[in-house]
Design a protein around this motif. Structure first.
Motif, PDB file in Angstrom:
ATOM      1  N   LYS A  19      74.567  23.278  63.564  1.00  0.00           N
ATOM      2  CA  LYS A  19      75.660  22.019  63.310  1.00  0.00           C
ATOM      3  C   LYS A  19      75.034  21.103  62.665  1.00  0.00           C
ATOM      4  O   LYS A  19      74.193  20.609  63.160  1.00  0.00           O
ATOM      5  CB  LYS A  19      76.453  22.181  64.320  1.00  0.00           C
ATOM      6  CG  LYS A  19      77.596  21.398  64.313  1.00  0.00           C
ATOM      7  CD  LYS A  19      78.392  21.082  65.943  1.00  0.00           C
ATOM      8  CE  LYS A  19      77.591  20.324  66.728  1.00  0.00           C
ATOM      9  NZ  LYS A  19      78.393  20.398  67.822  1.00  0.00           N
ATOM     10  N   SER A  20      75.770  20.674  61.671  1.00  0.00           N
ATOM     11  CA  SER A  20      75.405  19.520  60.960  1.00  0.00           C
ATOM     12  C   SER A  20      76.790  18.485  61.316  1.00  0.00           C
ATOM     13  O   SER A  20      77.890  18.809  60.825  1.00  0.00           O
ATOM     14  CB  SER A  20      75.358  19.705  59.421  1.00  0.00           C
ATOM     15  OG  SER A  20      74.004  20.347  59.253  1.00  0.00           O
ATOM     16  N   GLU A  21      76.395  17.456  61.807  1.00  0.00           N
ATOM     17  CA  GLU A  21      77.226  16.345  61.930  1.00  0.00           C
ATOM     18  C   GLU A  21      76.487  15.043  61.590  1.00  0.00           C
ATOM     19  O   GLU A  21      75.576  14.683  62.196  1.00  0.00           O
ATOM     20  CB  GLU A  21      77.742  16.117  63.580  1.00  0.00           C
ATOM     21  CG  GLU A  21      78.828  17.144  63.766  1.00  0.00           C
ATOM     22  CD  GLU A  21      79.237  17.058  65.049  1.00  0.00           C
ATOM     23  OE1 GLU A  21      80.209  17.885  65.597  1.00  0.00           O
ATOM     24  OE2 GLU A  21      78.528  16.528  65.958  1.00  0.00           O
ATOM     25  N   ALA A  22      77.255  14.209  60.798  1.00  0.00           N
ATOM     26  CA  ALA A  22      76.786  12.809  60.465  1.00  0.00           C
ATOM     27  C   ALA A  22      75.507  12.880  59.995  1.00  0.00           C
ATOM     28  O   ALA A  22      74.468  11.989  60.293  1.00  0.00           O
ATOM     29  CB  ALA A  22      76.939  11.709  61.620  1.00  0.00           C
ATOM     30  N   GLY A  23      75.116  14.011  59.075  1.00  0.00           N
ATOM     31  CA  GLY A  23      73.806  14.179  58.679  1.00  0.00           C
ATOM     32  C   GLY A  23      72.813  14.518  59.405  1.00  0.00           C
ATOM     33  O   GLY A  23      71.516  14.404  59.121  1.00  0.00           O
ATOM     34  N   ARG A  24      72.849  14.784  60.620  1.00  0.00           N
ATOM     35  CA  ARG A  24      72.008  15.336  61.506  1.00  0.00           C
ATOM     36  C   ARG A  24      72.290  16.852  61.993  1.00  0.00           C
ATOM     37  O   ARG A  24      73.590  17.158  62.290  1.00  0.00           O
ATOM     38  CB  ARG A  24      72.130  14.417  62.752  1.00  0.00           C
ATOM     39  CG  ARG A  24      71.319  14.800  63.819  1.00  0.00           C
ATOM     40  CD  ARG A  24      71.180  13.536  65.298  1.00  0.00           C
ATOM     41  NE  ARG A  24      70.459  14.099  66.092  1.00  0.00           N
ATOM     42  CZ  ARG A  24      70.385  13.713  67.417  1.00  0.00           C
ATOM     43  NH1 ARG A  24      71.385  12.578  67.552  1.00  0.00           N
ATOM     44  NH2 ARG A  24      69.750  14.003  68.249  1.00  0.00           N
ATOM     45  N   ASP A  25      71.194  17.423  61.870  1.00  0.00           N
ATOM     46  CA  ASP A  25      71.244  18.943  62.318  1.00  0.00           C
ATOM     47  C   ASP A  25      71.176  19.069  64.173  1.00  0.00           C
ATOM     48  O   ASP A  25      70.138  18.623  64.514  1.00  0.00           O
ATOM     49  CB  ASP A  25      70.313  19.733  61.589  1.00  0.00           C
ATOM     50  CG  ASP A  25      70.697  20.313  60.457  1.00  0.00           C
ATOM     51  OD1 ASP A  25      71.779  20.041  59.902  1.00  0.00           O
ATOM     52  OD2 ASP A  25      69.648  21.066  59.687  1.00  0.00           O
ATOM     53  N   THR A  26      71.967  19.902  64.455  1.00  0.00           N
ATOM     54  CA  THR A  26      71.776  20.353  65.959  1.00  0.00           C
ATOM     55  C   THR A  26      71.549  21.849  65.834  1.00  0.00           C
ATOM     56  O   THR A  26      72.249  22.781  65.141  1.00  0.00           O
ATOM     57  CB  THR A  26      72.955  20.417  66.794  1.00  0.00           C
ATOM     58  OG1 THR A  26      73.344  18.780  66.747  1.00  0.00           O
ATOM     59  CG2 THR A  26      72.846  20.644  68.177  1.00  0.00           C
ATOM     60  N   VAL A  27      70.351  22.047  66.370  1.00  0.00           N
ATOM     61  CA  VAL A  27      69.881  23.425  66.418  1.00  0.00           C
ATOM     62  C   VAL A  27      69.973  24.093  67.619  1.00  0.00           C
ATOM     63  O   VAL A  27      69.701  23.750  68.695  1.00  0.00           O
ATOM     64  CB  VAL A  27      68.374  23.512  66.005  1.00  0.00           C
ATOM     65  CG1 VAL A  27      67.867  24.990  65.806  1.00  0.00           C
ATOM     66  CG2 VAL A  27      68.210  22.806  64.546  1.00  0.00           C
ATOM     67  N   TYR A  28      70.495  25.591  67.669  1.00  0.00           N
ATOM     68  CA  TYR A  28      70.726  26.305  68.997  1.00  0.00           C
ATOM     69  C   TYR A  28      70.104  27.583  69.018  1.00  0.00           C
ATOM     70  O   TYR A  28      69.804  28.036  68.097  1.00  0.00           O
ATOM     71  CB  TYR A  28      72.109  26.697  68.842  1.00  0.00           C
ATOM     72  CG  TYR A  28      73.260  25.499  69.120  1.00  0.00           C
ATOM     73  CD1 TYR A  28      73.861  24.763  70.131  1.00  0.00           C
ATOM     74  CD2 TYR A  28      73.859  25.208  67.898  1.00  0.00           C
ATOM     75  CE1 TYR A  28      74.536  23.820  70.234  1.00  0.00           C
ATOM     76  CE2 TYR A  28      74.764  24.079  67.776  1.00  0.00           C
ATOM     77  CZ  TYR A  28      74.789  23.326  68.957  1.00  0.00           C
ATOM     78  OH  TYR A  28      75.847  22.120  69.047  1.00  0.00           O
ATOM     79  N   PRO A  29      69.644  27.823  70.197  1.00  0.00           N
ATOM     80  CA  PRO A  29      68.614  28.949  70.422  1.00  0.00           C
ATOM     81  C   PRO A  29      69.591  30.266  70.109  1.00  0.00           C
ATOM     82  O   PRO A  29      70.884  30.104  70.420  1.00  0.00           O
ATOM     83  CB  PRO A  29      68.504  28.908  72.006  1.00  0.00           C
ATOM     84  CG  PRO A  29      68.265  27.620  72.278  1.00  0.00           C
ATOM     85  CD  PRO A  29      69.150  27.086  71.511  1.00  0.00           C
ATOM     86  N   VAL A  30      69.091  31.290  69.700  1.00  0.00           N
ATOM     87  CA  VAL A  30      69.935  32.706  69.332  1.00  0.00           C
ATOM     88  C   VAL A  30      69.345  33.546  70.255  1.00  0.00           C
ATOM     89  O   VAL A  30      68.072  34.024  70.422  1.00  0.00           O
ATOM     90  CB  VAL A  30      69.370  33.206  67.903  1.00  0.00           C
ATOM     91  CG1 VAL A  30      70.225  34.218  67.457  1.00  0.00           C
ATOM     92  CG2 VAL A  30      69.629  32.010  66.756  1.00  0.00           C
ATOM     93  N   ASN A  31      70.309  33.920  71.397  1.00  0.00           N
ATOM     94  CA  ASN A  31      69.796  34.478  72.395  1.00  0.00           C
ATOM     95  C   ASN A  31      69.911  36.148  72.343  1.00  0.00           C
ATOM     96  O   ASN A  31      69.442  36.817  73.062  1.00  0.00           O
ATOM     97  CB  ASN A  31      70.606  34.178  73.723  1.00  0.00           C
ATOM     98  CG  ASN A  31      70.752  32.539  73.874  1.00  0.00           C
ATOM     99  OD1 ASN A  31      69.413  32.022  74.070  1.00  0.00           O
ATOM    100  ND2 ASN A  31      71.944  31.789  74.338  1.00  0.00           N
ATOM    101  N   ALA A  32      70.894  36.585  71.492  1.00  0.00           N
ATOM    102  CA  ALA A  32      71.136  37.940  71.473  1.00  0.00           C
ATOM    103  C   ALA A  32      71.535  38.343  69.988  1.00  0.00           C
ATOM    104  O   ALA A  32      71.810  37.655  69.091  1.00  0.00           O
ATOM    105  CB  ALA A  32      72.517  38.018  72.126  1.00  0.00           C
ATOM    106  N   ILE A  33      70.819  39.836  69.905  1.00  0.00           N
ATOM    107  CA  ILE A  33      71.099  40.329  68.699  1.00  0.00           C
ATOM    108  C   ILE A  33      71.711  41.618  69.036  1.00  0.00           C
ATOM    109  O   ILE A  33      71.024  42.540  69.852  1.00  0.00           O
ATOM    110  CB  ILE A  33      69.679  40.726  67.784  1.00  0.00           C
ATOM    111  CG1 ILE A  33      68.976  39.311  67.527  1.00  0.00           C
ATOM    112  CG2 ILE A  33      70.103  41.435  66.584  1.00  0.00           C
ATOM    113  CD1 ILE A  33      67.623  39.356  66.954  1.00  0.00           C
ATOM    114  N   ALA A  34      72.647  42.291  68.299  1.00  0.00           N
ATOM    115  CA  ALA A  34      73.300  43.746  68.399  1.00  0.00           C
ATOM    116  C   ALA A  34      73.416  44.325  67.108  1.00  0.00           C
ATOM    117  O   ALA A  34      74.271  43.486  66.081  1.00  0.00           O
ATOM    118  CB  ALA A  34      74.189  43.665  69.525  1.00  0.00           C
TER     119      ALA A  34
END
Length: 342
Positions: free
Chosen positions: A235-250
């Motif tokens: 997610k990008s907000e105010a020029g800053r990236d927030t990165v989230y773990p990807v827990n699942a693939i199906a």
């Protein structure tokens, strides 16, 4: 007066969910039955279509993974170091074997007729479930790993094992004495999930750093030239990236497209061949901890369950949603070729 917006379409919520930390969920290969493991020390069997709890099995510790044998029985991996087998109709349960540390992963190999488990004791073990319970003769073999086992996936006779330290070992289950391939993840950060392609040509890896890598078993230059990685669940907000773990693939069993679930609460569907996102579902209440498509691809089970990526904070209760899948969400779009000039 502002209009009242309808609630987001997240699918039907199953009744009687686990009370703490859903670790995995899996559809049966034979029906719409759904097996769910959780930190509340339970394995639960649901009829996903009827929204009914068909059975519940208690363990001595958190249950970190589960899988079906067939529609009548299954297996579980527990933090109490045990591998268990249970029979749904009778409620019977026994200990198939033990590791020296929490058991993180369990798979059933139909080709080998064996249960395969991966543990934080840095081993893979293979078990013959037809042997007498609780006796060593059910243990077929123990295979050292370079680090703690984090995730496993099996397709045909190939088993892919992802461990701490970004190691990836690929085995032929017919000869487990040595890995066919020893690899290092092409992602820079800790592996969260590995899942094999349904067509048996490779596997997808996800990491804590919001990326997925598409890998191929073919070690030729042409085969390895096809691999790539992409960013997701950011997610990008105010020029800053927030990165989230990807827990699942199906992976979708019919079209070979795949869904990813992240700590951002979103489920995305991807066309790996054309390197495109096909769909994003409405945001769920909290982190997505597990995903599973039904055998015919009509249903997608989603575990909305906080994974403590931000520590002990107030969070939404755990929930399992089962949503009907529309073809437009999961089918690759045909490439449109440019019209030749007259």
């Amino acid at each position: 007066m502002s209009a009242v917006l309808p609630p987001p379409v997240t699918g039907r919520e199953l009744s009687n969910p686990p009370s703490d930390g859903i670790t995995n969920l899996r559809f049966s290969n034979h029906s719409d039955h759904l097996l769910v493991s959780a930190w509340d020390k339970t394995v639960r069997l649901y009829d996903a279509s009827a929204n009914t709890l068909r059975g519940e099995f208690m363990h001595g510790g958190a249950v970190l993974d589960c899988c079906f044998h067939d529609d009548s029985s299954g297996f579980s991996a527990s933090a109490d170091h045990t591998v268990r087998r249970f029979v749904f109709g009778s409620g019977k349960e026994d200990i198939l074997g033990r590791h020296d540390a929490p058991v993180r992963c369990v798979e059933y190999s139909y080709g080998a007729g064996q249960v395969i488990t991966g543990s934080w004791d840095k081993t893979i073990k293979c078990w013959d479930p037809r042997g007498a319970s609780g006796q060593d003769r059910t243990l077929v073999g123990t295979y050292p790993q370079p680090e703690r086992v984090y995730s496993m996936s099996i397709v045909g006779n190939r088993l892919v094992v992802a461990t701490a330290g970004r190691h990836v070992n690929v085995y032929d289950v017919r000869n487990m004495s040595q890995p066919e391939q020893r690899r290092e993840s092409s992602l820079k950060y800790q592996t969260r999930c590995v899942r094999c392609y349904p067509n048996g040509t490779g596997f997808a890896l996800s990491s804590v750093e919001g990326r997925v890598a598409m890998e191929f078993f073919d070690l030729s230059d042409a085969g390895q030239a096809k691999k790539y990685a992409f960013k997701c669940h950011r997610k990008s907000e105010a020029g800053r990236d927030t990165v989230y773990p990807v827990n699942a693939i199906a992976f979708h069993p019919i079209y070979g497209t795949f869904a990813t679930g992240g700590c951002d609460g979103y489920v995305n569907v991807w066309d790996g061949n054309n390197k495109k996102r096909l769909y994003q579902y409405s945001r769920y209440r909290t982190s997505i901890s597990a995903l599973s498509f039904s055998r015919d691809g009509r249903l997608l089970a989603v575990a909305s369950s906080y994974t403590f990526e931000e520590g002990e904070i107030p969070h939404e209760p755990d929930a399992i949603f089962v949503r009907s899948v529309n073809e437009i969400e999961v089918k690759q779009k045909p490439k449109v070729l440019p019209t030749p000039p007259p």
